[in-house]
Design an enzyme around this catalytic site. Structure first.
Site, PDB file in Angstrom:
ATOM      1  N   GLU A 117      21.281  -3.784   9.142  1.00 20.08           N
ATOM      2  CA  GLU A 117      22.295  -4.536   8.341  1.00 20.08           C
ATOM      3  C   GLU A 117      23.187  -3.042   7.105  1.00 20.08           C
ATOM      4  OE1 GLU A 117      22.778  -7.077   8.863  1.00 20.08           O
ATOM      5  OE2 GLU A 117      21.358  -8.303   9.514  1.00 20.08           O
ATOM      6  N   ASP A 258      20.773  -9.056  21.282  1.00 22.53           N
ATOM      7  CA  ASP A 258      21.990  -8.756  21.033  1.00 22.53           C
ATOM      8  C   ASP A 258      22.887  -8.124  21.256  1.00 22.53           C
ATOM      9  OD1 ASP A 258      21.473  -8.469  18.706  1.00 22.53           O
ATOM     10  OD2 ASP A 258      22.109 -10.522  18.237  1.00 22.53           O
ATOM     11  N   GLU A 351      20.491 -22.778  15.454  1.00 20.88           N
ATOM     12  CA  GLU A 351      20.166 -21.081  15.789  1.00 20.88           C
ATOM     13  C   GLU A 351      19.582 -21.485  17.564  1.00 20.88           C
ATOM     14  OE1 GLU A 351      20.362 -18.245  12.861  1.00 20.88           O
ATOM     15  OE2 GLU A 351      22.084 -18.791  14.120  1.00 20.88           O
ATOM     16  N   GLU A 372      29.585 -16.242  16.579  1.00 23.32           N
ATOM     17  CA  GLU A 372      29.771 -15.594  17.549  1.00 23.32           C
ATOM     18  C   GLU A 372      30.506 -16.096  18.985  1.00 23.32           C
ATOM     19  OE1 GLU A 372      26.452 -12.935  15.323  1.00 23.32           O
ATOM     20  OE2 GLU A 372      27.093 -15.564  15.377  1.00 23.32           O
ATOM     21  N   THR A 475      29.624  -5.093  15.872  1.00 21.92           N
ATOM     22  CA  THR A 475      28.829  -6.185  15.072  1.00 21.92           C
ATOM     23  C   THR A 475      28.995  -7.162  14.404  1.00 21.92           C
ATOM     24  OG1 THR A 475      26.890  -7.228  16.631  1.00 21.92           O
ATOM     25  CG2 THR A 475      26.993  -5.715  15.219  1.00 21.92           C
TER      26      THR A 475
END
Length: 575
Positions: A117, A258, A351, A372, A475
């Site tokens: 992160e 991902d 989710e 997304e 991302t």
């Protein structure tokens, strides 16, 4: 070389797509300009309440109108929202926030931080803002983009993460203490994405600073995952970074995996790296063989290929956008439409969604305003201009405003079935969700530049083309200008190739006005050569002999050809 250009041609053609001016006209009665302004208003409703009620904490708590630290006490929402400000055209606030961050953010703190992160949000956000500083009207240092305060901050943050990579496998720990390094007793189990999501930021850092350590550790981690894939070509969800044993053996394209796949593709484009692309294409074959059913992607056991979870996760909705980047637009649209049906069912993406049952999964009914599906819509709209993609954008604006908007911002939706809210607004709402929505509705944004407009900057290493488009989003949706990676190293042969291509471009565009000063011709270059440069003369001759290798890159699915220079600058051939 030519081989790299051949395989990257279709990818760059996607980036070169340009909608005609005024293409923001209504599609199926949809007023694009009106929705663009609504998205802008959504941004400021959230942003201003963060500043008023939550700064300097990481995130806004919109139900109680206060703040909390979540990922490390960096004023994270401010860093994450910075480049969105510029994309919305707010130059003055961008400049103010840069000053605030320089004065107020300290990475020398006793905090346990997520390596993943911190990289995507902090390092990525600072790098993007650094590369956009000149465009935002900031007075930049003489050596920019190879130096600057935001670059130094990004480098400082990244150096705090390096101890995590000191493992026998080169795969990093998931957590690091910013003051003391990896804590004794830290778990060695890291998710796949937490290992393979560094090449975009770390390679950019290495190219700008000249220190190869960042790109080296990112590549070593990528290759360690590749080396430990199963015999049928799949990777699992979590791995022990000391022993390289897979702890969670579920293989899929969603949570925990991902952005590893995403960064193989984006790293390949950013670095013109054939090896990274070939790795992704091999994975793509295995993913299609074992996890794809009726344009859905399931979770399977990584060694056997047997289905373990027939579930769609909201994080998987990035996949159609990624498919569009490799030119697989038809498959991308089919999968996108599957995901869009789920959005329409709930007014958001839960989710987890059980595909056979067609409903949410227990305790996974929430929607934290993730980007997304909107991200995929933005990419696919650039490639197809299908109005269905604008309709998803419209639905997202209506849903988020109706369900999630509160007096102090926008709240995470705890349960899409009854619209209960949670007291959190993640920083990615301003970094990604709002940004991709705005770009979907703003076809003429500078981010969509096709290369017909660009700047040339004088660096200590020569002239450098910037702001020509082809931005690579990390991302967390922080755009990186790929041309900048070529600004900070002295490579004469490459420099001369660029100058030749630029001169050829000028000869075709004489009637157009550009701010670029002309490059010196070969004779001027030779007369100005210093003794140190004598050794590069042969390289220049070799470059001349290879002139014919600059072949046209064709996009079979598009009605134009484009020619690519080596600095990410796309030249359209209109002759």
């Amino acid at each position: 070389g030519a081989a790299v250009q051949r395989f990257l041609g279709p990818l760059l053609c996607l980036w070169a797509l340009r909608l005609p001016a005024g293409s923001g006209v209504a599609a199926r009665g949809l007023d694009v300009a009106s929705y663009r302004e609504r998205v802008r208003a959504m941004f400021y409703h959230a942003y201003e309440h963060y500043l008023e009620s939550a700064f300097p904490y990481d995130e806004l708590r919109p139900l109680t109108c206060d703040g909390q630290d979540t990922w490390g006490s960096f004023s994270l929402t401010l860093i994450d929202a910075l480049d969105t400000l510029l994309i919305l055209g707010n130059v003055s606030e961008f400049q103010r926030v840069v000053n605030v961050l320089q004065e107020g953010v300290d990475f020398d703190i006793d905090v346990n931080a997520s390596v993943f992160e911190t990289n995507i949000r902090v390092v990525g956000g600072l790098l993007s803002a650094h590369l956009l500083s000149r465009k935002a009207g900031l007075e930049v240092e003489a050596g920019w983009p190879c130096s600057g305060p935001l670059l130094r901050m990004a480098e400082e943050a990244a150096r705090k993460l390096l101890p995590a990579f000191q493992t026998p496998t080169g795969m990093p720990y998931g957590t690091v203490n910013l003051l003391h390094g990896v804590n004794p007793g830290e778990t060695p189990v890291t998710c796949t994405a937490g290992i393979g999501t560094f090449i975009v930021e770390f390679a950019t850092l290495s190219h700008l600073t000249g220190d190869p350590v960042f790109e080296d550790v990112a590549r070593k981690a990528l290759k360690a995952l590749w080396k430990n894939r199963s015999d049928i070509g799949l990777v699992g969800n979590h791995i022990d970074v000391i022993t390289a044993k897979w702890v969670a053996q579920d293989a899929g394209i969603g949570a925990g995996v991902d952005s590893y796949f995403e960064y193989l593709v984006k790293g390949a484009i950013l670095l013109q790296d054939k090896e990274l692309m070939s790795m992704f294409l091999e994975y793509n074959k295995a993913i299609k063989n074992y996890t794809k059913f009726d344009d859905w992607y399931l979770w399977v056991q990584m060694y056997k290929g047997t289905v373990s979870m027939p579930v769609f996760q909201s994080l998987e909705a990035y996949w159609p956008g990624l498919q569009s980047l490799i030119g697989d637009v038809d498959n991308a649209m089919r999968t996108f439409l599957n995901y869009y049906t789920v959005w329409k069912q709930f007014g958001g993406l839960p989710e987890f969604y059980n595909i056979p049952q067609g409903y949410t999964v227990d305790k996974r009914e929430g929607y934290p305003l993730r980007p997304e599906l909107i991200e995929s819509a933005m990419y696919l709209y650039r490639a197809t201009r299908d109005p269905t993609l604008l309709e998803l954008g419209r639905d997202a604006v209506e849903s988020i405003e109706k369900i999630s908007k509160v007096d102090c911002g926008f709240a995470t939706i705890k349960d899409l079935r009854d619209h209960r809210l949670d007291n959190r607004m993640e920083s990615f709402f301003l970094a990604e969700t709002i940004k991709y929505l705005y770009l979907l509705f703003d076809p003429d944004n500078f981010i969509h530049n096709d290369g017909s407009d660009f700047d040339v900057v004088l660096t200590p290493y020569g002239e450098c083309v910037l702001s020509a488009g082809g931005y690579i989003f990390n991302t967390e949706a922080h755009p990186i200008d790929p041309a900048a990676l070529h600004c900070c190293r002295k490579r004469k042969e490459e420099q001369w190739e660029v100058e030749d291509l630029m001169r050829e471009f000028y000869s075709r565009k004489k009637t157009k006005k550009f701010t670029l000063k002309s490059a010196p011709n070969r004779g001027e270059r030779e007369s100005a050569k210093d003794p140190e440069d004598a050794s590069s003369e042969k390289a220049g001759e070799k470059r001349n002999s290879k002139k014919s290798s600059h072949s046209l890159l064709s996009c079979p699915s598009q009605s134009f050809n484009s020619k690519l220079a080596v600095l990410g600058q796309v030249f359209l051939d209109n002759t």
